[in-house]
Design an enzyme around this catalytic site. Structure first.
Site, PDB file in Angstrom:
ATOM      1  N   ASN A 255       0.744  -1.303  -0.011  1.00 52.46           N
ATOM      2  CA  ASN A 255       0.256   0.174  -0.108  1.00 52.46           C
ATOM      3  C   ASN A 255       0.829   1.305   0.018  1.00 52.46           C
ATOM      4  OD1 ASN A 255      -2.538   1.602   0.922  1.00 52.46           O
ATOM      5  ND2 ASN A 255      -1.097   2.070   2.446  1.00 52.46           N
TER       6      ASN A 255
ATOM      7  N   SER B  65      -3.618   2.194  -9.242  1.00 55.48           N
ATOM      8  CA  SER B  65      -4.491   3.580  -9.267  1.00 55.48           C
ATOM      9  C   SER B  65      -5.022   3.591 -10.789  1.00 55.48           C
ATOM     10  CB  SER B  65      -3.738   4.791  -9.165  1.00 55.48           C
ATOM     11  OG  SER B  65      -4.255   5.955  -9.411  1.00 55.48           O
TER      12      SER B  65
ATOM     13  N   TYR C 241       4.078   8.928 -11.359  1.00 61.05           N
ATOM     14  CA  TYR C 241       3.113   8.393 -10.428  1.00 61.05           C
ATOM     15  C   TYR C 241       2.482   7.162 -11.247  1.00 61.05           C
ATOM     16  CZ  TYR C 241      -0.909   7.650  -7.036  1.00 61.05           C
ATOM     17  OH  TYR C 241      -1.705   7.121  -6.279  1.00 61.05           O
TER      18      TYR C 241
ATOM     19  N   ALA D 224       3.313   5.895 -14.344  1.00 61.69           N
ATOM     20  CA  ALA D 224       4.398   4.799 -14.796  1.00 61.69           C
ATOM     21  C   ALA D 224       4.559   3.778 -13.432  1.00 61.69           C
ATOM     22  CB  ALA D 224       5.717   5.407 -15.088  1.00 61.69           C
ATOM     23  N   SER D 225       4.496   4.333 -12.377  1.00 61.86           N
ATOM     24  CA  SER D 225       4.968   3.439 -11.073  1.00 61.86           C
ATOM     25  C   SER D 225       3.746   2.655 -10.957  1.00 61.86           C
ATOM     26  CB  SER D 225       5.039   4.232  -9.820  1.00 61.86           C
ATOM     27  OG  SER D 225       3.934   4.833  -9.542  1.00 61.86           O
ATOM     28  N   LYS D 226       2.173   3.166 -11.321  1.00 61.90           N
ATOM     29  CA  LYS D 226       1.371   2.442 -10.835  1.00 61.90           C
ATOM     30  C   LYS D 226       0.817   1.548 -12.055  1.00 61.90           C
ATOM     31  CE  LYS D 226       0.288   4.071  -6.753  1.00 61.90           C
ATOM     32  NZ  LYS D 226       0.247   3.203  -5.589  1.00 61.90           N
TER      33      LYS D 226
ATOM     34  N   ILE E  99     -10.063   9.049  -3.767  1.00 69.18           N
ATOM     35  CA  ILE E  99     -10.323   8.509  -2.579  1.00 69.18           C
ATOM     36  C   ILE E  99      -9.671   9.707  -1.642  1.00 69.18           C
ATOM     37  CG2 ILE E  99      -9.888   6.775  -0.819  1.00 69.18           C
ATOM     38  CD1 ILE E  99     -10.977   5.741  -3.433  1.00 69.18           C
TER      39      ILE E  99
HETATM   40  P1  NAI Z   1      -1.426   8.463   2.512  1.00 64.41           P
HETATM   41  O1  NAI Z   1      -0.365   9.469   2.004  1.00 64.41           O
HETATM   42  O2  NAI Z   1      -2.561   9.141   3.276  1.00 64.41           O
HETATM   43  O3  NAI Z   1      -0.736   7.219   3.086  1.00 64.41           O
HETATM   44  C1  NAI Z   1       0.517   6.855   2.509  1.00 64.41           C
HETATM   45  C2  NAI Z   1       1.422   6.134   3.859  1.00 64.41           C
HETATM   46  O4  NAI Z   1       2.335   5.445   3.195  1.00 64.41           O
HETATM   47  C3  NAI Z   1       1.807   7.112   4.671  1.00 64.41           C
HETATM   48  O5  NAI Z   1       1.446   6.838   5.871  1.00 64.41           O
HETATM   49  C4  NAI Z   1       3.422   7.279   4.489  1.00 64.41           C
HETATM   50  O6  NAI Z   1       4.038   7.750   5.727  1.00 64.41           O
HETATM   51  C5  NAI Z   1       3.527   5.836   4.095  1.00 64.41           C
HETATM   52  N1  NAI Z   1       4.737   5.718   3.168  1.00 64.41           N
HETATM   53  C6  NAI Z   1       5.341   6.679   2.243  1.00 64.41           C
HETATM   54  N2  NAI Z   1       6.485   6.438   1.910  1.00 64.41           N
HETATM   55  C7  NAI Z   1       6.738   5.195   2.510  1.00 64.41           C
HETATM   56  C8  NAI Z   1       7.797   4.375   2.523  1.00 64.41           C
HETATM   57  N3  NAI Z   1       9.063   4.552   1.544  1.00 64.41           N
HETATM   58  N4  NAI Z   1       7.861   3.271   3.507  1.00 64.41           N
HETATM   59  C9  NAI Z   1       6.812   2.860   4.199  1.00 64.41           C
HETATM   60  N5  NAI Z   1       5.572   3.609   4.069  1.00 64.41           N
HETATM   61  C10 NAI Z   1       5.950   4.918   3.242  1.00 64.41           C
HETATM   62  O7  NAI Z   1      -1.879   7.867   0.958  1.00 64.41           O
HETATM   63  P2  NAI Z   1      -3.100   7.045   0.900  1.00 64.41           P
HETATM   64  O8  NAI Z   1      -4.021   7.943   0.028  1.00 64.41           O
HETATM   65  O9  NAI Z   1      -3.724   6.381   1.836  1.00 64.41           O
HETATM   66  O10 NAI Z   1      -2.818   5.839  -0.507  1.00 64.41           O
HETATM   67  C11 NAI Z   1      -2.418   4.749  -0.295  1.00 64.41           C
HETATM   68  C12 NAI Z   1      -2.130   3.858  -1.504  1.00 64.41           C
HETATM   69  O11 NAI Z   1      -3.288   4.088  -2.416  1.00 64.41           O
HETATM   70  C13 NAI Z   1      -0.876   4.546  -2.124  1.00 64.41           C
HETATM   71  O12 NAI Z   1      -0.151   3.640  -2.793  1.00 64.41           O
HETATM   72  C14 NAI Z   1      -1.678   5.549  -3.347  1.00 64.41           C
HETATM   73  O13 NAI Z   1      -0.845   5.450  -4.349  1.00 64.41           O
HETATM   74  C15 NAI Z   1      -2.807   4.702  -3.526  1.00 64.41           C
HETATM   75  N6  NAI Z   1      -3.969   5.428  -4.244  1.00 64.41           N
HETATM   76  C16 NAI Z   1      -4.418   6.356  -3.255  1.00 64.41           C
HETATM   77  C17 NAI Z   1      -5.663   7.082  -4.074  1.00 64.41           C
HETATM   78  C18 NAI Z   1      -6.130   8.224  -3.376  1.00 64.41           C
HETATM   79  O14 NAI Z   1      -7.165   8.962  -4.126  1.00 64.41           O
HETATM   80  N7  NAI Z   1      -5.970   8.761  -2.018  1.00 64.41           N
HETATM   81  C19 NAI Z   1      -5.941   6.953  -5.537  1.00 64.41           C
HETATM   82  C20 NAI Z   1      -5.225   5.726  -5.877  1.00 64.41           C
HETATM   83  C21 NAI Z   1      -4.317   5.101  -5.460  1.00 64.41           C
END
Ligand code: NAI
Length: 249
Positions: free
Chosen positions: A92, A144, A157, A159-161, A190
């Site tokens: 995640n 995503s 982003y 490309a990574s997804k 989200i």
């Molecule tokens: P967020 O930013 O609220 O939470 C992400 C968490 O990952 C944070 O707690 C952060 O500290 C942690 N993190 C970041 N880099 C890290 C690392 N190198 N090692 C360990 N932990 C790390 O993001 P959210 O919105 O909860 O997103 C979660 C996942 O869902 C992500 O992969 C995001 O790309 C994906 N996503 C989110 C969307 C959205 O609209 N919020 C839409 C599509 C995908």
């Protein structure tokens, strides 16, 4: 009624807040023991650890940078020692560093690819042996909608997804004969701290594109993770499930 994840151990990366946090809570409510990681052992991590433990399951947070290969190996070794096994891995952890290509630096490209995509390789590789031995496992990767259809200003982003989708489909084929499943979820918009950073204009534009006329909740995503983690999806592998209010179908 029996809980859906009773007896399973789940590992979720980047779970101290946002979508990962909801996934962790959902899994614990369904009876799973939960190991989770985030970048540091801050207040968010400690609060979640306490909330999960209060649900009556074994739970522990680990400070671990998912983008680092060696650190990940050590973390998973520690988790296997503490929990005995990992049945479900949820990759995640993710970040954004948005910019038009014209202005995107090499650092912005490298950081997003390393944190979002290499982390999936790191954790999947680290849990692989234990899943192979038990001939059972479910790996769930957070992609995503942007990885499926692209987005101006997010080429790193996106490309990574998209890379995560290729990885997911390959691992499903590689490990399917050992009863290890691998699927991706492609959330749309989200409501989390990641999207709170966007300007009001950008948010309004996003909302216009969503037929269901609302942003998704972290629980909307966690419910699909729960399905993929549980035996309800025993014959589902190599798939990408969009959770996007029909935005991208
Ligand atoms: P967020 O930013 O609220 O939470 C992400 C968490 O990952 C944070 O707690 C952060 O500290 C942690 N993190 C970041 N880099 C890290 C690392 N190198 N090692 C360990 N932990 C790390 O993001 P959210 O919105 O909860 O997103 C979660 C996942 O869902 C992500 O992969 C995001 O790309 C994906 N996503 C989110 C969307 C959205 O609209 N919020 C839409 C599509 C995908």
């Amino acid at each position: 009624m029996a809980k859906l994840l009773e007896g399973k151990t789940c590992l979720i990366t980047g779970a101290a807040r946002g979508i990962g946090r909801s996934i962790a809570l959902k899994m614990a409510i369904e009876g799973a023991n939960v190991a989770f990681t985030d970048i540091s052992r801050d207040e968010n991590m400690q609060t979640l650890e306490a909330e999960l433990t209060n649900l009556g399951v074994q739970a522990k947070g680990y400070a671990s940078d998912a983008s680092k290969f060696d650190v990940t190996q050590q973390t998973v070794t520690e988790i296997l020692k503490d929990f005995g096994k990992v049945d479900v891995l949820v990759n995640n952890a993710g970040i954004t560093r948005d910019a038009l290509l014209m202005r995107m630096s090499e650092e912005q490209w490298d950081l997003v690819l390393t944190v979002n995509l290499k982390s999936v390789f790191n954790f999947t590789k680290a849990v692989q042996n234990s899943m192979l031995k038990q001939k059972n496992g479910s790996i769930i990767n957070l992609s995503s909608v942007v990885g499926v259809s692209g987005n101006a200003g997010q080429s790193n982003y996106s490309a990574s997804k998209a890379g995560i989708i290729g990885f997911t489909k390959s691992i499903a084929k590689e490990l399917g004969s050992r009863n290890i499943r691998c699927n991706a979820i492609a959330p749309g918009f989200i409501v989390t701290e990641m999207t709170a950073k966007l300007s009001e204009d950008v948010k309004t534009e996003w909302l216009k594109q969503i037929p269901m006329k609302r942003g998704g909740t972290t629980e909307d995503v966690a419910n699909v993770v729960l399905f993929l983690a549980s035996d309800l999806s025993a014959y589902v592998s190599g798939q990408v499930i969009n959770v996007c209010g029909a935005m991208n179908t």
